[in-house]
Design a protein around this motif. Structure first.
Motif, PDB file in Angstrom:
ATOM      1  N   SER A  40       0.834  -1.200   0.000  1.00  0.00           N
ATOM      2  CA  SER A  40       0.000   0.000   0.000  1.00  0.00           C
ATOM      3  C   SER A  40       0.872   1.255   0.000  1.00  0.00           C
ATOM      4  O   SER A  40       0.611   2.217  -0.742  1.00  0.00           O
ATOM      5  N   LEU A  41       1.928   1.241   0.820  1.00  0.00           N
ATOM      6  CA  LEU A  41       2.834   2.394   0.860  1.00  0.00           C
ATOM      7  C   LEU A  41       3.536   2.596  -0.482  1.00  0.00           C
ATOM      8  O   LEU A  41       3.720   3.739  -0.927  1.00  0.00           O
ATOM      9  N   ALA A  42       3.934   1.494  -1.117  1.00  0.00           N
ATOM     10  CA  ALA A  42       4.611   1.608  -2.408  1.00  0.00           C
ATOM     11  C   ALA A  42       3.676   2.195  -3.462  1.00  0.00           C
ATOM     12  O   ALA A  42       4.066   3.064  -4.254  1.00  0.00           O
ATOM     13  N   ALA A  47       1.540   6.590  -6.788  1.00  0.00           N
ATOM     14  CA  ALA A  47       0.450   7.480  -7.184  1.00  0.00           C
ATOM     15  C   ALA A  47       0.916   8.928  -7.204  1.00  0.00           C
ATOM     16  O   ALA A  47       0.482   9.722  -8.054  1.00  0.00           O
ATOM     17  N   HIS A  48       1.814   9.264  -6.285  1.00  0.00           N
ATOM     18  CA  HIS A  48       2.336  10.635  -6.239  1.00  0.00           C
ATOM     19  C   HIS A  48       3.343  10.895  -7.357  1.00  0.00           C
ATOM     20  O   HIS A  48       3.292  11.935  -8.025  1.00  0.00           O
ATOM     21  N   VAL A  49       4.241   9.938  -7.586  1.00  0.00           N
ATOM     22  CA  VAL A  49       5.306  10.133  -8.580  1.00  0.00           C
ATOM     23  C   VAL A  49       4.765  10.064  -9.994  1.00  0.00           C
ATOM     24  O   VAL A  49       5.126  10.876 -10.862  1.00  0.00           O
ATOM     25  N   LEU A  52      -0.838   8.261 -10.566  1.00  0.00           N
ATOM     26  CA  LEU A  52      -1.702   7.098 -10.736  1.00  0.00           C
ATOM     27  C   LEU A  52      -2.911   7.211  -9.814  1.00  0.00           C
ATOM     28  O   LEU A  52      -2.901   7.991  -8.853  1.00  0.00           O
ATOM     29  N   PRO A  53      -3.968   6.429 -10.054  1.00  0.00           N
ATOM     30  CA  PRO A  53      -5.125   6.453  -9.158  1.00  0.00           C
ATOM     31  C   PRO A  53      -4.772   5.920  -7.770  1.00  0.00           C
ATOM     32  O   PRO A  53      -3.807   5.157  -7.612  1.00  0.00           O
ATOM     33  N   ALA A  54      -5.561   6.317  -6.788  1.00  0.00           N
ATOM     34  CA  ALA A  54      -5.261   5.958  -5.399  1.00  0.00           C
ATOM     35  C   ALA A  54      -5.824   4.603  -4.994  1.00  0.00           C
ATOM     36  O   ALA A  54      -5.453   4.072  -3.939  1.00  0.00           O
ATOM     37  N   TRP A  55      -6.707   4.016  -5.826  1.00  0.00           N
ATOM     38  CA  TRP A  55      -7.412   2.819  -5.367  1.00  0.00           C
ATOM     39  C   TRP A  55      -6.514   1.613  -5.096  1.00  0.00           C
ATOM     40  O   TRP A  55      -6.822   0.818  -4.173  1.00  0.00           O
ATOM     41  N   PRO A  56      -5.385   1.385  -5.808  1.00  0.00           N
ATOM     42  CA  PRO A  56      -4.546   0.244  -5.410  1.00  0.00           C
ATOM     43  C   PRO A  56      -4.000   0.389  -3.985  1.00  0.00           C
ATOM     44  O   PRO A  56      -4.003  -0.572  -3.210  1.00  0.00           O
ATOM     45  N   ALA A 290      10.679   6.033  -5.249  1.00  0.00           N
ATOM     46  CA  ALA A 290      11.181   7.303  -4.715  1.00  0.00           C
ATOM     47  C   ALA A 290      12.396   7.787  -5.491  1.00  0.00           C
ATOM     48  O   ALA A 290      12.514   8.978  -5.810  1.00  0.00           O
ATOM     49  N   MET A 291      13.305   6.873  -5.818  1.00  0.00           N
ATOM     50  CA  MET A 291      14.487   7.270  -6.583  1.00  0.00           C
ATOM     51  C   MET A 291      14.108   7.670  -8.003  1.00  0.00           C
ATOM     52  O   MET A 291      14.695   8.601  -8.577  1.00  0.00           O
TER      53      MET A 291
END
Length: 335
Positions: A40-42, A47-49, A52-56, A290-291
Motif C-alpha cells: 500500500s505504501l509503495a 500514485a504521487h510520482v 496514478l489512481p489511489a485505489w490500489p 522514490a528514486m
C-alpha cells in the motif's frame, strides 16, 4: 471401575487430534500485515510520482487493516486461552525475533493510513514507535543474557527487532515526533551495521545447518537499506544525495542477490515464512519509486515499475495461499 479416577479436561484446552490448535498460532502471521501495508505504501508513493489512481493503495491498506484485525484478535485469544504457549513463543531463541512484527505492523498501518484517519494513525504510530523501542531492549537483553542463544539461532530475522526502528521516521512529521524518529533511526542504522556481518556469516558459512523452511527469510536483507533510504528522505527531504544513493544501491544489490536464489527458493513448499518475501520487496519497490521520482531517468522508472508490479502479484499470491492453508487447517500446527 473401582480405583479409577476420571479427569475432566475443559474442551477449550484440548487440541484437535492432528495437533491443530490456536496454541500454535504463529506470531509471524503479523508479517502479513507488514507485507500488505508495505505494498500500500509503495502504491501510495507511485500514485504521487506517476500520478496514478489511489485505489490500489487503498485496496491494499484495507486488506492490511482487515488482516490485522483478524490476526490480532486470534493472537489475543491465544494469550487468553493458551498463555503458556504464548509465553513460550516469546522465549523461543528463534521465534522471539518475530514478535516485534506486531509493533512494525502498527507503524506500517499508521504510515499507510495517515490520510484516511490521522487521529487513529497517530495513536498507532506512538504505540508502534514506543513499543518497538521496548521490544528492541527486551530482545537485545535476551541476546546478551541467555546461554541458549547460539550461532545456530542467528537468522536474517534478527534484523526485525532492532533494525525495524528505521520504519519509525516514515510518518513522524505528520503523526508523531521527529526527535523520536531521529533517535529510532540512529538505533536502527547502528544495529544494521553491527548485525549485517554476523547474519551474513550465518547465511554464507554453512557450519550450522540453516533450516530450509526459514530460507525465505533471506529476503529480509533487502528491507533495512530500502526502508532506511525512505526514512532518510523523510528526515532530510531528499533521497538524491550520497547517503540516499548508497542505501538505494545496497537495496538493489540485495534484490539482485535474492532473485539469483529464485531457483532454489521456489522449491520450498509454502509455509508462513513465505511472508518474509513481501515487506522487503514492497520496501524495495517504494525505494525504487522514490528514486525514480528524484532522478527522472528511464532506467529508474523501469526498475520501479517492474518491482512494484511483481511485488503486488507476489503479495496477492501469498495472501491466497495463506487463506487456502488456513481453510485446510495448515496454519496452527506444531513445529
Amino acid at each position: 471401575m473401582t480405583g479409577t479416577t476420571t479427569v475432566q479436561v475443559p474442551a477449550a484446552t484440548v487440541p484437535s487430534p492432528d495437533g491443530r490448535s490456536l496454541a500454535h498460532l504463529p506470531v509471524t502471521l503479523f508479517s502479513s500485515v507488514m507485507g500488505l501495508g508495505g505494498v500500500s505504501l509503495a502504491w501510495r508513493r507511485a500514485a504521487h510520482v506517476y500520478e496514478l489512481p489511489a485505489w490500489p493503495a487503498q485496496g491494499f491498506l484495507a486488506l492490511a487493516a482487515l488482516t490485522f484485525v483478524v490476526v490480532g484478535t486470534a493472537y489475543v485469544v491465544k494469550w487468553v486461552r493458551f498463555p503458556a504457549a504464548a509465553r513460550a513463543e516469546l522465549r523461543h531463541p528463534v521465534r522471539m525475533t518475530f514478535a516485534p512484527t506486531v509493533t512494525i505492523a502498527l507503524l506500517v498501518l499508521a504510515t499507510a493510513g495517515q490520510s484516511f484517519a490521522p487521529g487513529v494513525a497517530s495513536v498507532l504510530w506512538w504505540a508502534g514507535a514506543g513499543g518497538h523501542l521496548v521490544a528492541t531492549v527486551a530482545v537485545v537483553s535476551a541476546w546478551f543474557g541467555r546461554a541458549d542463544i547460539v550461532h545456530g539461532s542467528v537468522t536474517p530475522a534478527w534484523f526485525i527487532p532492532v533494525v525495524g526502528n528505521v520504519i519509525t521516521p516514515l510518518a513522524a512529521r505528520e503523526l508523531g515526533s521527529v526527535e523520536l524518529a531521529r533517535f529510532a533511526f540512529g538505533v536502527g542504522v547502528v544495529f544494521w551495521v553491527a548485525l549485517l556481518p554476523l547474519v551474513l556469516q550465518r547465511v554464507l558459512l554453512h557450519d550450522a545447518a540453516f533450516p530450509e523452511k526459514l530460507l525465505p527469510t533471506i529476503a529480509i536483507f533487502v528491507a533495512p537499506p530500502s526502508v532506511a533510504m525512505l526514512s532518510w528522505g523523510a528526515l532530510t527531504g531528499s533521497v538524491d544525495d550520497p547517503v540516499g544513493v548508497l542505501l538505494f544501491s545496497a537495496s538493489m544489490s540485495f534484490v539482485a542477490i535474492l532473485l539469483a536464489q529464485a531457483g532454489r527458493l521456489r522449491r520450498i513448499p509454502f509455509a508462513v515464512p513465505y511472508w518474509a518475501y513481501t515487506f522487503p520487496l514492497a520496501a524495495a519497490s517504494a525505494a525504487a519509486v522514490a528514486m525514480a521520482g528524484a532522478r527522472p531517468q528511464v532506467v529508474y522508472d523501469v526498475v520501479a515499475v517492474l518491482l512494484l508490479g511483481a511485488t503486488s502479484v507476489l503479495v496477492l499470491v501469498v495472501t491466497g495461499l495463506t487463506v487456502r492453508a488456513a481453510a485446510l487447517g495448515r496454519i496452527c500446527l506444531p513445529e
